[in-house]
Motif scaffolding. Sequence first.
Motif, short mmCIF file in Angstrom:
data_model
loop_
_atom_site.label_atom_id
_atom_site.label_comp_id
_atom_site.label_asym_id
_atom_site.label_seq_id
_atom_site.Cartn_x
_atom_site.Cartn_y
_atom_site.Cartn_z
N ILE A 1 0.84 -1.20 0.00
CA ILE A 1 0.00 0.00 0.00
C ILE A 1 0.87 1.24 0.00
O ILE A 1 0.64 2.20 -0.75
N VAL A 2 1.96 1.17 0.81
CA VAL A 2 2.84 2.32 0.90
C VAL A 2 3.51 2.60 -0.44
O VAL A 2 3.61 3.74 -0.88
N VAL A 3 3.95 1.55 -1.14
CA VAL A 3 4.61 1.82 -2.43
C VAL A 3 3.60 2.15 -3.52
O VAL A 3 3.99 2.44 -4.64
N GLY A 4 2.31 2.06 -3.20
CA GLY A 4 1.33 2.58 -4.13
C GLY A 4 0.58 1.56 -4.95
O GLY A 4 0.13 1.84 -6.05
N ALA A 5 0.46 0.34 -4.44
CA ALA A 5 -0.39 -0.62 -5.14
C ALA A 5 -1.81 -0.08 -5.10
O ALA A 5 -2.25 0.50 -4.11
N LEU A 6 -2.52 -0.24 -6.20
CA LEU A 6 -3.85 0.37 -6.28
C LEU A 6 -4.91 -0.57 -5.78
O LEU A 6 -4.76 -1.79 -5.84
N ALA A 7 -5.96 0.00 -5.24
CA ALA A 7 -7.06 -0.82 -4.79
C ALA A 7 -7.91 -1.27 -5.97
O ALA A 7 -8.42 -2.37 -6.03
N TYR A 8 -8.01 -0.37 -6.94
CA TYR A 8 -8.85 -0.69 -8.08
C TYR A 8 -8.03 -0.65 -9.36
O TYR A 8 -7.57 0.40 -9.79
N VAL A 9 -7.77 -1.81 -9.94
CA VAL A 9 -7.04 -1.87 -11.20
C VAL A 9 -7.91 -2.61 -12.19
O VAL A 9 -8.22 -3.78 -11.99
N PRO A 10 -8.32 -1.97 -13.25
CA PRO A 10 -9.25 -2.63 -14.15
C PRO A 10 -8.54 -3.49 -15.19
O PRO A 10 -9.12 -3.91 -16.15
N PHE A 11 -7.24 -3.75 -15.04
CA PHE A 11 -6.54 -4.59 -16.01
C PHE A 11 -5.50 -5.43 -15.28
O PHE A 11 -5.07 -5.10 -14.19
N THR A 12 -5.10 -6.50 -15.91
CA THR A 12 -4.02 -7.30 -15.33
C THR A 12 -2.71 -6.74 -15.82
O THR A 12 -2.62 -6.22 -16.93
N PRO A 13 -1.63 -6.85 -14.99
CA PRO A 13 -0.34 -6.31 -15.42
C PRO A 13 0.16 -7.07 -16.64
O PRO A 13 0.04 -8.28 -16.73
N LYS A 14 0.72 -6.31 -17.59
CA LYS A 14 1.27 -6.96 -18.80
C LYS A 14 2.79 -7.05 -18.72
O LYS A 14 3.42 -7.77 -19.48
N GLY A 15 3.37 -6.28 -17.84
CA GLY A 15 4.82 -6.29 -17.71
C GLY A 15 5.23 -5.80 -16.34
O GLY A 15 4.37 -5.34 -15.56
N PRO A 16 6.50 -5.87 -16.03
CA PRO A 16 6.96 -5.52 -14.67
C PRO A 16 6.80 -4.04 -14.35
O PRO A 16 6.86 -3.68 -13.19
N MET A 17 6.61 -3.20 -15.36
CA MET A 17 6.51 -1.79 -15.05
C MET A 17 5.06 -1.34 -14.88
O MET A 17 4.79 -0.18 -14.62
N ASP A 18 4.11 -2.27 -15.03
CA ASP A 18 2.71 -1.91 -14.90
C ASP A 18 2.31 -1.73 -13.45
O ASP A 18 2.93 -2.27 -12.54
N GLU A 19 1.20 -0.98 -13.30
CA GLU A 19 0.64 -0.87 -11.96
C GLU A 19 -0.08 -2.17 -11.62
O GLU A 19 -0.41 -2.97 -12.50
N PHE A 20 -0.33 -2.36 -10.36
CA PHE A 20 -0.85 -3.67 -9.95
C PHE A 20 -1.65 -3.55 -8.67
O PHE A 20 -1.58 -2.55 -7.95
N THR A 21 -2.38 -4.60 -8.40
CA THR A 21 -2.92 -4.78 -7.06
C THR A 21 -2.65 -6.21 -6.66
O THR A 21 -2.20 -7.02 -7.48
N VAL A 22 -2.86 -6.53 -5.38
CA VAL A 22 -2.65 -7.91 -4.95
C VAL A 22 -3.85 -8.35 -4.12
O VAL A 22 -4.66 -7.53 -3.71
N LEU A 23 -3.94 -9.63 -3.89
CA LEU A 23 -5.09 -10.19 -3.18
C LEU A 23 -5.37 -9.53 -1.84
O LEU A 23 -6.51 -9.11 -1.59
N PRO A 24 -4.38 -9.38 -0.97
CA PRO A 24 -4.71 -8.81 0.35
C PRO A 24 -5.29 -7.40 0.23
O PRO A 24 -6.17 -7.04 1.00
N ILE A 25 -4.79 -6.63 -0.75
CA ILE A 25 -5.30 -5.27 -0.89
C ILE A 25 -6.74 -5.29 -1.39
O ILE A 25 -7.61 -4.55 -0.92
N GLN A 26 -6.99 -6.19 -2.34
CA GLN A 26 -8.36 -6.36 -2.85
C GLN A 26 -9.31 -6.71 -1.70
O GLN A 26 -10.40 -6.16 -1.58
N ILE A 27 -8.83 -7.61 -0.84
CA ILE A 27 -9.66 -8.01 0.29
C ILE A 27 -9.93 -6.82 1.20
O ILE A 27 -11.06 -6.54 1.59
#
Lengths: 217, 251, 285
Positions: free
Chosen positions: C213-239
């Motif tokens: 969360i601190v590094v800025g993972a988003l709560a709402y991401v309407p796409f899956t990451p396509k590469g390592p530089m994409d924004e992302f979310t993870v399961l715990p944040i979604q929960i």
Amino acid sequence: MNTIEKEISNLKSSLLKMFFLVEGQWEKGANAIINYDQDIAEEISSSENRINAQELKIDNDCENIIALHAPVAVDLRFILSTYKINHALEHIADIAESIAKYVSDYNIAYDKKIVDEIRLTEMLDVFNTMMDCLIEAFENEDPSIARRVFKKDKLINKINTDAHQIIINNIDKYDKNMLLYLLSSIRKIERAGDSLKKIGEEIIYHLEAKVIKHSKK
Amino acid sequence: MKYKLEAKNIDVFYGKLKALNNINIGITENAVTGLIGPSGCGKSTFLRLFNRMNDYIDSFKLNGDIYIDNTNIYDKSVLVDELRKNVGMVFQKPNPFPKSIFDNVAYGLKIQGINDKAFIKTRVKDALKQAALWEEVKDDLGKSALALSGGQQQRVCIARALAVEPSIILMDEPTSALDPIATAKVEKLILTLKEKYTIIIVTHNMQQAGRISDYTAFFYMGDLIEFDKTDTIFTNPKMERTENYITGRFG
Amino acid sequence: MTNGEKNRLKDSIFKYIGVFACSIGLILLAIFIGNIIYDGFNRIDWSFLTSLPSRKAEKAGILTAWSGSLWIVIFTFIIAVPIGISAGVYLEEYNRKNKLTRLLEINISNLAGVPSIIYGLLGLEIFVRLSNLGSSVLAGSFTLALLILPIIIVATREALKAVPSSIRAASFGLGATKWQTTWYQVLPAASGGILTGVILAISRAVGETAPLIVVGALAYVPFTPKGPMDEFTVLPIQIFNWVSRPQHEFAINAAAAIIILLAITFTMNGIAVYFRNKWQKKINW
């Protein structure tokens, strides 16, 4: 004291006892010859059993120590020398018995004059001092005392050789039977003296690890 | 007389502790030399000088020279891994690698970069034969060495050392973890090996030193007290300390 | 009462205290899991796993969350494992003992105990801002890698320590170099222990929320990451995101996602235990 030290000190007392038994036989044997004492001759025969039993016990102990404790160095030398001394002592005791037996076989007291001339009494005295030296050397583990027996053994050898000539010279003056008994006795004492010398060598081997057998001393 | 190995004026320190004190000794080729002495007397340290196994101990410091075939093995030009190919070692506890018997014996060749499979196979077979183990394991060389009995494991370790064809074998109490039958086998093996190799063996078992070594060195508190033919040491040692030790009258 | 009776009484009292202490944890966990399963189990279906997040609870899925988690885990693994094992090997096998290295060792042990939010702040500064990675998968992976490095290092060292030194001596004795000894003998022998440590560390990374969360993972991401530089979310944040919504349907979604997350971590722990047991059975020094 660790286990092998205990075994060895027991073995030492056993051999010392053997020494004393054999020494006792010789004192009696000398007595029988010098004082013509037939009872003593009987006594010697009966003590022989104790000596034989002691000989077997020591043999057995040596065997056990070798098998169970695997002795090395001074311990090994002690066992080996004890084993040989034991047999030498038994041999010496047999000789005491046989010269005492001559006394009862001849059945008359030896003639004092010829006994003195062939220095039989002196020979027996020397023999007894040798025995004392060996017992002391063995008991105190002092090889220098053991060395004294070599000179005394030479004296015994000399008396033996001289006695041959004296008996030849006197062959017609005395009962030939008696002379033969005396000669046999002297020769047997000489042989016993050799055995004592060997015991001395064994004691030195045990204490100093020097083999002086078959060498000039 | 020329010696296979020679130690000259050896002092060894572990930090401030002096572990060996002015040791001079010459070790004869194709003979078994036994090192005896109480625990902590420096005999293992001394043994490990010959293949530089002490080098890994941080506080280890050596004065003096060790020569093998007249080369000072502590010279800077000597490569430790080359040295160890010439000086094999067998340890106190059988320590086979958790791999197959074959891989264990072949390991020394593998690390030398030898890839010729046929060659490795021959060497492994020869080494196992020399270690008197071939007949027992020839049908399951792929079996884990850890599945063998202690005595067999130790012979795998000996075969492993033999496979790189050293000329010297150091043995650090090789039978102390073995039962009497396995011990007898290893001892018999040592006697046959000495025809080809120079063997130095540390042992706590006096009788073993007597049985297998031609020369025996007695160490006590970092000093070499006595070094002589084994029969002399065991029948007529010159030094009282030696006598006290071998007859069990210490302490 | 005799002393013997007193001692036996103490013994049985302590036994019951022990049973009680153990059961509290188990019972609470059982209630929690039971509750979650009751709430969320029926929500799990194929479309839940393959749908993008949505404002409507019944249409929302966890595709972005678990694929984000997967990306993060893969990159964290790639970054942390080689570094962690190498550091462990260096410290255990090569390192000569002196004051500096002892300091190093103590610090590594301490790092394992630093709160994860601190790592998040560190990651934000170093990776997101200074290295210009932005709030990307890579920044998140670096941060988590940092977090689990001490765990991997410590586990590696413990596993290496468990390899008997006689094996090293045998290898050195044959003329092997340190590298050959480590590579051919020590690492294979320690691989079970190292693997266990790695899996445990990775499962910790899977469950981490705060640093991401601190590094800025988003709560709402309407796409899956396509590469390592994409924004992302993870399961715990979604929960976390779902739980904080007022609608009951989202709470059910959260429960379902928790089940998935638990299943992932349990599986990974199970694999770790399996390898540990397998290895212990195989090697009997």
